[in-house]
Write an enzyme that holds these catalytic residues in place. Structure first.
Site, short mmCIF file in Angstrom:
data_model
loop_
_atom_site.label_atom_id
_atom_site.label_comp_id
_atom_site.label_asym_id
_atom_site.label_seq_id
_atom_site.Cartn_x
_atom_site.Cartn_y
_atom_site.Cartn_z
N PRO A 10 0.46 -0.99 -0.06
CA PRO A 10 -0.10 0.14 -0.09
C PRO A 10 0.74 1.45 -0.50
CG PRO A 10 -0.26 -1.23 1.95
CD PRO A 10 0.85 -2.06 1.37
N ASN A 11 0.24 2.09 -0.87
CA ASN A 11 0.94 3.47 -0.70
C ASN A 11 1.70 3.53 -1.68
OD1 ASN A 11 -1.03 4.98 0.87
ND2 ASN A 11 -0.22 3.61 2.57
N ARG A 18 4.89 10.92 -2.76
CA ARG A 18 5.06 10.21 -1.48
C ARG A 18 5.92 11.07 -0.28
NH1 ARG A 18 4.91 4.49 1.29
NH2 ARG A 18 3.77 5.38 3.56
N TYR A 23 11.41 9.05 1.57
CA TYR A 23 11.17 7.84 0.38
C TYR A 23 11.63 7.69 -0.34
CZ TYR A 23 7.79 6.16 3.98
OH TYR A 23 6.74 5.58 5.15
N ASN A 74 8.06 -5.36 -0.20
CA ASN A 74 8.21 -4.10 0.67
C ASN A 74 6.07 -4.27 0.88
OD1 ASN A 74 7.73 -1.42 1.57
ND2 ASN A 74 9.25 -0.54 0.29
N ALA A 77 2.84 -0.08 5.41
CA ALA A 77 2.05 -0.49 6.47
C ALA A 77 1.74 -1.82 7.01
CB ALA A 77 0.90 0.50 6.44
N GLU A 98 12.05 -9.25 3.28
CA GLU A 98 11.19 -8.15 3.54
C GLU A 98 12.51 -6.77 3.23
OE1 GLU A 98 10.06 -7.48 7.91
OE2 GLU A 98 10.17 -6.32 7.55
N HIS A 100 12.32 -2.18 2.67
CA HIS A 100 11.91 -1.19 3.44
C HIS A 100 13.00 -0.05 2.34
CE1 HIS A 100 8.44 -2.82 5.87
NE2 HIS A 100 9.95 -3.90 6.63
N ARG A 107 12.79 4.75 13.22
CA ARG A 107 11.42 5.29 12.88
C ARG A 107 9.86 5.08 14.26
NH1 ARG A 107 9.32 5.49 7.00
NH2 ARG A 107 8.06 6.37 8.29
C1 DQA Z 1 7.52 1.57 4.01
C2 DQA Z 1 8.05 1.78 5.75
C3 DQA Z 1 6.25 1.41 6.21
O1 DQA Z 1 6.56 2.00 7.65
C4 DQA Z 1 5.59 2.54 5.19
O2 DQA Z 1 4.31 2.51 6.21
C5 DQA Z 1 6.00 1.96 3.74
C6 DQA Z 1 6.91 1.94 3.18
C7 DQA Z 1 9.32 1.33 3.18
O3 DQA Z 1 9.16 1.28 2.12
O4 DQA Z 1 10.25 2.42 3.96
O5 DQA Z 1 4.70 2.32 3.20
O6 DQA Z 1 7.61 -0.25 3.80
#
Ligand code: DQA
Length: 145
Positions: A10-11, A18, A23, A74, A77, A98, A100, A107
């Site tokens: 998501p996102n 964003r 990011y 990735n 959240a 995993e 990020h 954070r």
């Molecule tokens: C993320 C880190 C997550 O905590 C966050 O909710 C994201 C992006 C990252 O790529 O740093 O959406 O996965």
């Protein structure tokens, strides 16, 4: 040829616009292109998918069985909340990294929890979009030796 799935949650479709201070300014389309180009260079087939929906991500993980030798995930959240995604990864038994972009450990406290990490081969965080390249290389090494 080894085939890997690069799966974004998501996102992450909003990357580039964003919170660029967190990011970076690289878009998801640029990351997908980088992954495909790197795959070509090292002789690995790459499929990139993104969804904002938990169920669609679970479906993609299930569909990877028998098709992809590894998953670079990735989960955004959902990493911090989704037992269902964790169960999907545990169920398919496909080596999963995993990933990020940000260093989640530097954070908010809620980002320090990961349901994915328990079943992950390893975790990459804090290297921005370069993390995808690191993840592809690590999966190739793990799968091919
Ligand atoms: C993320 C880190 C997550 O905590 C966050 O909710 C994201 C992006 C990252 O790529 O740093 O959406 O996965």
């Amino acid at each position: 040829m080894t085939s890997l799935l690069v799966l974004n949650g998501p996102n992450l479709n909003l990357l580039g616009q964003r919170q660029p201070e967190v990011y970076g300014r690289t878009s998801l389309a640029d990351i997908d292109e980088m992954c495909h180009a790197h795959g070509e260079k090292i002789g690995v087939k790459i499929e990139c998918l993104q969804s904002n929906h938990e169920g669609a991500l679970i479906d993609a993980i299930h569909a990877a069985k028998g098709k992809h030798a590894g998953i670079l995930l990735n989960a955004g959240a959902y990493t911090h909340t989704s037992i269902a995604l964790m169960d999907a990864i545990a169920s398919v038994e496909i080596p999963t990294i995993e990933l990020h972009l940000s260093n989640v450990h530097a954070r908010e406290e809620f980002r320090h929890t990961s349901y994915i990490a328990k079943y992950a081969l390893g975790v990459i965080c804090g290297f921005g979009s370069h993390g995808y390249i690191l993840g592809i290389d690590a999966l190739k090494k793990h799968v091919e030796g």
